[in-house]
Design an enzyme around this catalytic site. Structure first.
Site, PDB file in Angstrom:
ATOM      1  N   SER A 169      30.636 -89.706 -38.072  1.00 39.95           N
ATOM      2  CA  SER A 169      29.945 -88.417 -38.156  1.00 39.95           C
ATOM      3  C   SER A 169      28.429 -88.619 -38.061  1.00 39.95           C
ATOM      4  O   SER A 169      27.741 -87.988 -37.249  1.00 39.95           O
ATOM      5  CB  SER A 169      30.336 -87.748 -39.484  1.00 39.95           C
ATOM      6  OG  SER A 169      29.474 -86.699 -39.795  1.00 39.95           O
ATOM      7  N   LYS A 176      25.714 -88.040 -34.374  1.00 39.15           N
ATOM      8  CA  LYS A 176      24.511 -87.198 -34.293  1.00 39.15           C
ATOM      9  C   LYS A 176      23.298 -88.029 -33.866  1.00 39.15           C
ATOM     10  O   LYS A 176      22.458 -87.578 -33.094  1.00 39.15           O
ATOM     11  CB  LYS A 176      24.260 -86.514 -35.635  1.00 39.15           C
ATOM     12  CG  LYS A 176      25.270 -85.382 -35.859  1.00 39.15           C
ATOM     13  CD  LYS A 176      25.166 -84.771 -37.233  1.00 39.15           C
ATOM     14  CE  LYS A 176      25.791 -85.641 -38.271  1.00 39.15           C
ATOM     15  NZ  LYS A 176      26.603 -85.024 -39.301  1.00 39.15           N
ATOM     16  N   ASP A 225      31.912 -82.769 -34.432  1.00 32.45           N
ATOM     17  CA  ASP A 225      31.589 -83.194 -35.801  1.00 32.45           C
ATOM     18  C   ASP A 225      31.418 -81.984 -36.715  1.00 32.45           C
ATOM     19  O   ASP A 225      31.868 -81.989 -37.867  1.00 32.45           O
ATOM     20  CB  ASP A 225      30.325 -84.058 -35.814  1.00 32.45           C
ATOM     21  CG  ASP A 225      29.901 -84.387 -37.238  1.00 32.45           C
ATOM     22  OD1 ASP A 225      30.710 -85.011 -37.949  1.00 32.45           O
ATOM     23  OD2 ASP A 225      28.794 -83.995 -37.648  1.00 32.45           O
ATOM     24  N   HIS A 241      17.313 -93.085 -39.686  1.00 34.25           N
ATOM     25  CA  HIS A 241      18.134 -92.129 -40.425  1.00 34.25           C
ATOM     26  C   HIS A 241      18.316 -92.614 -41.857  1.00 34.25           C
ATOM     27  O   HIS A 241      18.578 -93.785 -42.088  1.00 34.25           O
ATOM     28  CB  HIS A 241      19.514 -91.999 -39.764  1.00 34.25           C
ATOM     29  CG  HIS A 241      20.422 -91.087 -40.525  1.00 34.25           C
ATOM     30  ND1 HIS A 241      20.331 -89.704 -40.419  1.00 34.25           N
ATOM     31  CD2 HIS A 241      21.415 -91.333 -41.410  1.00 34.25           C
ATOM     32  CE1 HIS A 241      21.240 -89.160 -41.210  1.00 34.25           C
ATOM     33  NE2 HIS A 241      21.906 -90.125 -41.818  1.00 34.25           N
ATOM     34  N   ARG A 286      37.028 -81.464 -43.107  1.00 38.96           N
ATOM     35  CA  ARG A 286      37.084 -82.551 -44.103  1.00 38.96           C
ATOM     36  C   ARG A 286      36.697 -82.024 -45.478  1.00 38.96           C
ATOM     37  O   ARG A 286      37.268 -82.426 -46.500  1.00 38.96           O
ATOM     38  CB  ARG A 286      36.135 -83.682 -43.689  1.00 38.96           C
ATOM     39  CG  ARG A 286      36.664 -84.510 -42.530  1.00 38.96           C
ATOM     40  CD  ARG A 286      35.574 -85.373 -41.929  1.00 38.96           C
ATOM     41  NE  ARG A 286      34.952 -86.246 -42.901  1.00 38.96           N
ATOM     42  CZ  ARG A 286      33.706 -86.728 -42.817  1.00 38.96           C
ATOM     43  NH1 ARG A 286      32.941 -86.410 -41.785  1.00 38.96           N
ATOM     44  NH2 ARG A 286      33.238 -87.512 -43.747  1.00 38.96           N
TER      45      ARG A 286
HETATM   46  N1  URA Z   1      26.621 -86.958 -43.622  1.00 36.73           N
HETATM   47  C1  URA Z   1      27.163 -86.677 -42.401  1.00 36.73           C
HETATM   48  O1  URA Z   1      26.460 -86.290 -41.477  1.00 36.73           O
HETATM   49  N2  URA Z   1      28.476 -86.832 -42.245  1.00 36.73           N
HETATM   50  C2  URA Z   1      29.288 -87.263 -43.227  1.00 36.73           C
HETATM   51  O2  URA Z   1      30.471 -87.400 -43.013  1.00 36.73           O
HETATM   52  C3  URA Z   1      28.730 -87.534 -44.491  1.00 36.73           C
HETATM   53  C4  URA Z   1      27.370 -87.383 -44.659  1.00 36.73           C
END
Ligand code: URA
Length: 433
Positions: A183, A187, A161, A82, A168
């Site tokens: 977050s 994923k 999320d 990632h 947020r």
């Molecule tokens: N990318 C994400 O997936 N989440 C975040 O909180 C910030 C960047």
């Protein structure tokens, strides 16, 4: 349990238990906790932070809020990668066939993104015929057969999320390390990989502009991954100039092809070798990072890496001839050179500004549903520390429109040129494990 008590507890700087975090995330996902209470909790977390244990509980609770991909039918250790996002970052396009060619199974789910260019899926779709919408059994069969497949991310991953991120965004709580780290990691973990390699970018084109902030985020994500039972490591890499030369969807595919043939830009090649070595090592396909690197270099030199790209493209319906004939990729109507207005050494190429220039040409999405022009973008001709004469070409604009004066201005602004020689910044600052 009452949400108001949990908000008060966090407001006073105390740690929440696993049960409390599970309750909060489950109830919020099911609309049983209102946004105004969760907004107060997010702000309390923003100011009071979370312990490592709380971060792991939060991440796991978000994973459990939705679908979890089961990759157990794929043989071997699945390693995902990632990147926290950069400009001109085509590493996934290169790494997927590269590490697959040494036997690491790559079962990757990617996104489209709202960035300066499209995401990995858009870039792949600039290959004529390439299909990213495969069902899960086809996806798994392809990885078992060819060691590589890339498809679109399921919309059912981590609904908690998705809801929290939207909240947020409007409550000034995006910029919080425990919230960002949980977050991103939720994923990755829900996507089913056994091990995770993170590329955390720092610099003008990155989410984390300062190196110290990038280190803190990287450590937070590594601790969450390891705490959740997935071996995780992070590299911190430079994003003070675009990676490679190309910024744009088809343009980056072309650069990825060159890199897999051993003819790519030095920085892009080096970052792929560094990330790829970690992936190969975590997948137990090498005894050391050095041996992993040797293996990757060998597959580039003997043509196996580019051969694997052809197999990957063909297996997903794409036309593999683009590998030998990249001119079959979408090409913009106009190529316009951007010339330097002064002589000197390039000290900076503001990556975010080059990204904005590519986006102005249509390479990126401005809204979730807008179209991406796959052919357009910017190709740099110079990098930081290069010397230029007045009127030398700094970059070439690939455009489908003739009116590009503001794009030229943006690119010229991105280049800082000085009289003194420039020492380039390191490409990789640190490895965090
Ligand atoms: N990318 C994400 O997936 N989440 C975040 O909180 C910030 C960047």
């Amino acid at each position: 349990m009452r949400m108001i008590d949990l908000i008060e507890k966090k407001r006073e700087g105390q740690s929440l238990t696993e049960g409390e975090i599970n309750y909060m995330i489950e109830q919020y996902t099911n609309d049983q906790i209102p946004d105004y209470q969760m907004a107060a909790m997010l702000m309390a977390i923003y100011f009071q932070d979370m312990s490592n244990e709380e971060r792991v509980y939060l991440t796991k609770a978000m994973v459990s809020s939705g679908e979890e991909i089961d990759l157990s039918a794929i043989d071997g250790i699945k390693v995902d990668k990632h990147s926290t996002g950069g400009v001109g970052d085509s590493t996934t396009l290169i790494l997927a066939p590269l590490v697959a060619s040494v036997g690491v199974p790559v079962a990757k789910m990617s996104g489209r993104g709202l960035g300066h260019t499209g995401g990995t899926l858009d870039k792949l779709e600039s290959i004529p015929g390439f299909n990213v919408e495969l069902d899960s059994s086809t996806f798994i069969n392809l990885v078992n057969k060819n060691k590589v497949s890339v498809i679109g991310q399921s919309g059912h991953l981590t609904p908690a999320d998705q809801k929290l991120y939207a909240l947020r965004d409007v409550t000034a709580t995006v910029n919080s390390i425990p919230l960002i780290a949980s977050s991103i990691m939720s994923k990755k973990i829900a996507s089913g990989a056994d091990a995770i390699v993170l590329d955390v970018k720092t610099g003008s084109g990155a989410f984390m502009k300062e190196l110290e902030d990038a280190k803190v985020l990287a450590q937070a994500m590594v601790d969450i991954g390891n705490g959740a039972g997935r071996k995780t490591i992070a590299l911190i890499s430079d994003m003070n100039q675009p990676l490679g030369y190309a910024v744009g969807n088809a343009l980056e595919i072309k650069e990825a092809i060159a890199t897999l043939k051993g003819e790519g830009p030095d920085d892009l090649t080096e970052l792929c070798l560094a990330l790829g070595s970690q992936m190969v090592y975590l997948a137990n396909q090498a005894e050391s990072i050095d041996q992993a690197r040797e293996k990757l270099l060998a597959t580039i030199e003997n043509g196996e890496a580019i051969g694997r790209l052809k197999i990957f493209i063909e297996s997903q319906g794409g036309d593999p001839r683009i590998v030998d004939q990249p001119e079959q990729l979408p090409i913009a109507t106009y190529q316009i050179e951007v010339k330097s207005t002064k002589a000197g050494y390039i000290s900076e190429i503001a990556a975010d500004q080059i990204g904005v220039a590519a986006s102005m040409l249509g390479a990126g999405r401005t809204t979730k549903d807008s179209d991406v022009d796959l052919a357009v973008g910017v190709v740099l001709r110079k990098k930081v520390s290069d010397y230029v004469n007045e009127q030398d070409t700094l970059a070439v604009i690939h455009s489908n429109q003739t009116e590009v004066a503001t794009v030229i201005e943006k690119i010229l602004h991105a280049f800082q040129i000085q009289d003194q020689e420039v020492t380039p910044k390191p490409l990789i600052y640190q490895t965090i494990s």
